[in-house]
Design a protein around this motif. Structure first.
Motif, PDB file in Angstrom:
ATOM      1  N   GLU A 229      27.247  -9.588   8.584  1.00 31.01           N
ATOM      2  CA  GLU A 229      26.349 -10.601   8.813  1.00 31.01           C
ATOM      3  C   GLU A 229      27.099 -12.019   9.209  1.00 31.01           C
ATOM      4  OE1 GLU A 229      27.183 -10.945   4.375  1.00 31.01           O
ATOM      5  OE2 GLU A 229      27.203  -9.475   5.946  1.00 31.01           O
ATOM      6  N   PRO A 234      22.823  -8.156  12.409  1.00 28.62           N
ATOM      7  CA  PRO A 234      21.528  -8.694  11.441  1.00 28.62           C
ATOM      8  C   PRO A 234      21.799  -7.706  10.181  1.00 28.62           C
ATOM      9  CG  PRO A 234      20.959  -7.092  13.282  1.00 28.62           C
ATOM     10  CD  PRO A 234      22.311  -7.421  13.693  1.00 28.62           C
ATOM     11  N   GLN A 235      22.662  -7.615   9.586  1.00 24.37           N
ATOM     12  CA  GLN A 235      22.929  -6.757   8.089  1.00 24.37           C
ATOM     13  C   GLN A 235      24.029  -6.881   7.471  1.00 24.37           C
ATOM     14  OE1 GLN A 235      23.788  -1.988   7.702  1.00 24.37           O
ATOM     15  NE2 GLN A 235      23.991  -2.954   9.750  1.00 24.37           N
ATOM     16  N   SER A 263      18.539 -12.666  11.946  1.00 18.91           N
ATOM     17  CA  SER A 263      17.581 -12.231  11.008  1.00 18.91           C
ATOM     18  C   SER A 263      17.100 -10.973  11.457  1.00 18.91           C
ATOM     19  CB  SER A 263      16.608 -13.332  10.790  1.00 18.91           C
ATOM     20  OG  SER A 263      15.532 -13.275  12.009  1.00 18.91           O
ATOM     21  N   LEU A 264      16.679 -10.254  10.415  1.00 21.41           N
ATOM     22  CA  LEU A 264      15.954  -8.954  10.790  1.00 21.41           C
ATOM     23  C   LEU A 264      14.653  -9.151  11.575  1.00 21.41           C
ATOM     24  CD1 LEU A 264      15.306  -5.829   9.958  1.00 21.41           C
ATOM     25  CD2 LEU A 264      14.123  -6.705   8.029  1.00 21.41           C
ATOM     26  N   GLN A 429      12.794  -5.353   2.895  1.00 24.89           N
ATOM     27  CA  GLN A 429      13.612  -6.153   3.764  1.00 24.89           C
ATOM     28  C   GLN A 429      13.193  -7.416   4.000  1.00 24.89           C
ATOM     29  OE1 GLN A 429      16.739  -5.052   4.398  1.00 24.89           O
ATOM     30  NE2 GLN A 429      16.376  -3.291   2.862  1.00 24.89           N
ATOM     31  N   PRO A 434      19.291 -11.435   7.331  1.00 26.30           N
ATOM     32  CA  PRO A 434      20.048 -10.176   7.733  1.00 26.30           C
ATOM     33  C   PRO A 434      19.409  -8.993   6.903  1.00 26.30           C
ATOM     34  CG  PRO A 434      21.703 -11.786   7.938  1.00 26.30           C
ATOM     35  CD  PRO A 434      20.494 -12.453   7.170  1.00 26.30           C
ATOM     36  N   ALA A 435      19.381  -7.883   7.327  1.00 24.91           N
ATOM     37  CA  ALA A 435      18.972  -6.836   6.309  1.00 24.91           C
ATOM     38  C   ALA A 435      20.092  -6.309   5.293  1.00 24.91           C
ATOM     39  CB  ALA A 435      18.579  -5.569   7.252  1.00 24.91           C
ATOM     40  N   HIS A 451       9.560  -2.028   5.309  1.00 24.28           N
ATOM     41  CA  HIS A 451       8.962  -2.991   6.364  1.00 24.28           C
ATOM     42  C   HIS A 451       8.321  -4.453   5.871  1.00 24.28           C
ATOM     43  CE1 HIS A 451       7.957  -4.808  10.048  1.00 24.28           C
ATOM     44  NE2 HIS A 451       8.502  -3.937  10.829  1.00 24.28           N
ATOM     45  N   GLU A 464      14.329   1.082  14.428  1.00 24.52           N
ATOM     46  CA  GLU A 464      14.427  -0.315  13.478  1.00 24.52           C
ATOM     47  C   GLU A 464      15.807  -0.368  13.102  1.00 24.52           C
ATOM     48  OE1 GLU A 464       9.913  -1.447  12.720  1.00 24.52           O
ATOM     49  OE2 GLU A 464      10.944  -0.265  11.385  1.00 24.52           O
ATOM     50  N   ILE A 468      19.026  -2.808  13.551  1.00 28.36           N
ATOM     51  CA  ILE A 468      19.961  -3.463  12.689  1.00 28.36           C
ATOM     52  C   ILE A 468      21.401  -2.978  12.503  1.00 28.36           C
ATOM     53  CG2 ILE A 468      20.286  -3.557   9.977  1.00 28.36           C
ATOM     54  CD1 ILE A 468      17.164  -3.118   9.857  1.00 28.36           C
TER      55      ILE A 468
END
Length: 513
Positions: A229, A234-235, A263-264, A429, A434-435, A451, A464, A468
């Motif tokens: 991240e 984004p994780q 961001s997610l 999430q 970030p996820a 979601h 999705e 990520i």
């Protein structure tokens, strides 16, 4: 410029290879993946398809590829239309099991791939389940007989025999603390990689200097840990990545440069809104005596999914959770009716101002790939809706005690549901962050990957999850949806691999000068 050969071991669906092959100079690829070795049949099909596309110049994919994605032609037809490119891809993506496939066959394939070049790159990561912190807790620690513990020696043997200029080896965070018979595995791995000839004395292999990609001077083992991240992914994916440079190459590598957080919401909100499906309902449980032990059997009633049935359930659950509903939910509660598809028609891409727009987008793509929702239990729909609403209101995902507070029916029918061990069994999430780490567990259920949008009331799709992980939007995953999830969860984020590839290229270029 002659492309630098790359050999990819334990390749999965090709995350590392995608990052390396995406680096270009003057419109041509800086690296050429010559061989990818993967044991899983469906992951190998994904690898082969991507290898096929790399036979074409950058940004010049054949129109037939987009016809295949939309379903106009089959994959077999695509390959037959470009038989030469397919033959090369079939040779590059090799289904084999390191540690079981004959070593002489592996070595011959690698020799053919590097074709006498001394300055080539080895990438990959041995299977990581044995090092996983979660996996170790389930089995009570690492077992000495677990062959996955020592599969890194297959990687090490290839270094000893073929002597790459640079290698990149990836593994899970748990590698840093893993022990066998009281000895830290990581200490042994660092020693072995620094001097492969100590393990394989019949091969007069030079030594290697092992570098951190995030700190110039290593102070502790944690300096080998990369927090994705921090580098535009984004994780929150934390992985050990080692950079090895052959001792005759007197170059100090630079480190990864931190980037703004992604961001997610910014990487999945543009994708088409779809609903989950509903396929059965929990009807209670009964206890049975099995071999002297009482075991619980859960009973279910099959349901035939339809939009009206799904909406009926979600609307009822929304009424039961009225105190959590924002005004916007009641005012704009237009539920999506589409469940998605392997190819969902309609242009979808990140904003042109997004820092990763160039990375994901393909202007010729007119639909979303691998974007189809899962089917869920009717009771899980309520849990997903509750989780998303609760998280939206309080800015954090609920724990089991919160489920209990809002209704006994929100608790799963498990004896240990409130033991504290599964407080995050259902995890939404957070949209603005970030996820969490996409893992292979996503192939089993979506409970950890709900979601954030309550109107969609579902877990994440393969696309999705791929966003990520930073797979480009035109990256198609082969196999069933479960197999696709498994591939995505096991991969290295390609965008992170791309940044590592840039560092490796600077090492190789400085070595030439």
């Amino acid at each position: 410029m002659k492309a630098i050969p790359v050999i990819d071991l334990f390749a999965g669906p090709g995350g590392l290879a995608e990052g390396f092959s995406s680096l270009s100079r003057n419109g041509k690829r800086y690296y050429q993946v010559r061989l990818s070795i993967e044991m899983d049949a469906q992951a190998r099909e994904t690898l082969k398809l991507r290898a096929f596309l790399r036979q074409f110049p950058i940004n010049e994919l054949p129109e037939d590829y987009y016809h295949f994605l939309s379903g106009s032609i089959s994959l077999e037809k695509l390959y037959s239309n470009f038989s030469g490119e397919h033959r090369l891809a079939d040779q590059e993506a090799w289904q084999a099991t390191l540690g079981k496939t004959q070593e002489n066959e592996v070595d011959e394939r690698i020799r053919s791939g590097i074709a006498g070049e001394k300055n080539w790159v080895l990438i990959g990561g041995p299977p990581c389940q044995a090092y996983s912190l979660v996996g170790r807790s389930r089995v009570g620690g690492i077992q000495d007989g677990d062959h996955r513990v020592h599969l890194y020696k297959e990687y090490l043997r290839i270094i000893a025999v073929h002597r790459p200029a640079v290698f990149v080896m990836e593994n899970v965070k748990g590698l840093l603390s893993a022990k066998v018979n009281g000895e830290k595995i990581f200490d042994n791995i660092l020693a072995d990689l620094s001097d492969p000839a100590t393990v394989f004395p019949l091969n007069p292999c030079p030594g290697y200097r092992i570098y951190s990609l995030v700190r110039e001077a290593v102070r502790s083992d944690s300096d080998y840990l990369i927090k994705s991240e921090l580098y535009g992914v984004p994780q929150r994916r934390h992985r050990v990545i080692l950079l090895g440079i052959r001792e005759d190459i007197n170059v100090q590598p630079r480190q990864l440069v931190q980037k703004e957080s992604v961001s997610l919401r910014s990487v999945i909100s543009d994708l088409p809104k779809i609903r989950s499906s509903i396929y059965r309902a929990f009807s209670g449980s009964t206890e049975h005596l099995v071999e002297g032990k009482i075991k619980k059997k859960r009973n279910y009633v099959n349901l035939e999914d339809s939009y009206s049935l799904w909406k009926q359930h979600v609307s009822r659950y929304a009424d039961e959770l009225a105190e959590l509903l924002p005004d916007s939910f009641r005012q704009n509660s237009i539920f999506p009716s589409d469940r998605g598809a392997e190819y969902l028609q309609g242009k979808s891409e990140l904003s042109a101002t997004h820092p990763l727009h160039h990375w994901y987008s393909d202007s010729r793509l007119s639909g979303s790939l691998n974007h189809q929702s899962r089917g869920h239990l009717s009771s899980d729909l309520k849990r997903y809706l509750f989780s998303a609403l609760y998280t939206r209101k309080f800015g954090k995902f609920p724990r089991m005690a919160d489920y209990r507070a809002y209704g006994d029916d929100l608790l799963p029918d498990h004896s240990n549901a409130e033991s504290g061990k599964f407080n995050d069994r259902f995890r939404v999430q957070l949209a603005g962050e970030p996820a969490t780490t996409i893992t292979s567990h996503i192939s089993k259920d979506g409970h950890y990957f709900i979601h954030y949008d309550p109107l969609q009331c579902r877990s994440l799709t393969v696309r999705e999850a791929a966003r990520i992980q930073t797979f480009p939007d035109n990256y198609f995953f082969c196999g069933s949806r479960t197999q696709q999830f498994h591939q995505v969860g096991n991969a290295v984020p390609p965008y992170l691999a791309f940044q590592i590839a840039e560092i490796v290229s600077s090492v190789l270029e400085k070595n030439k000068s």
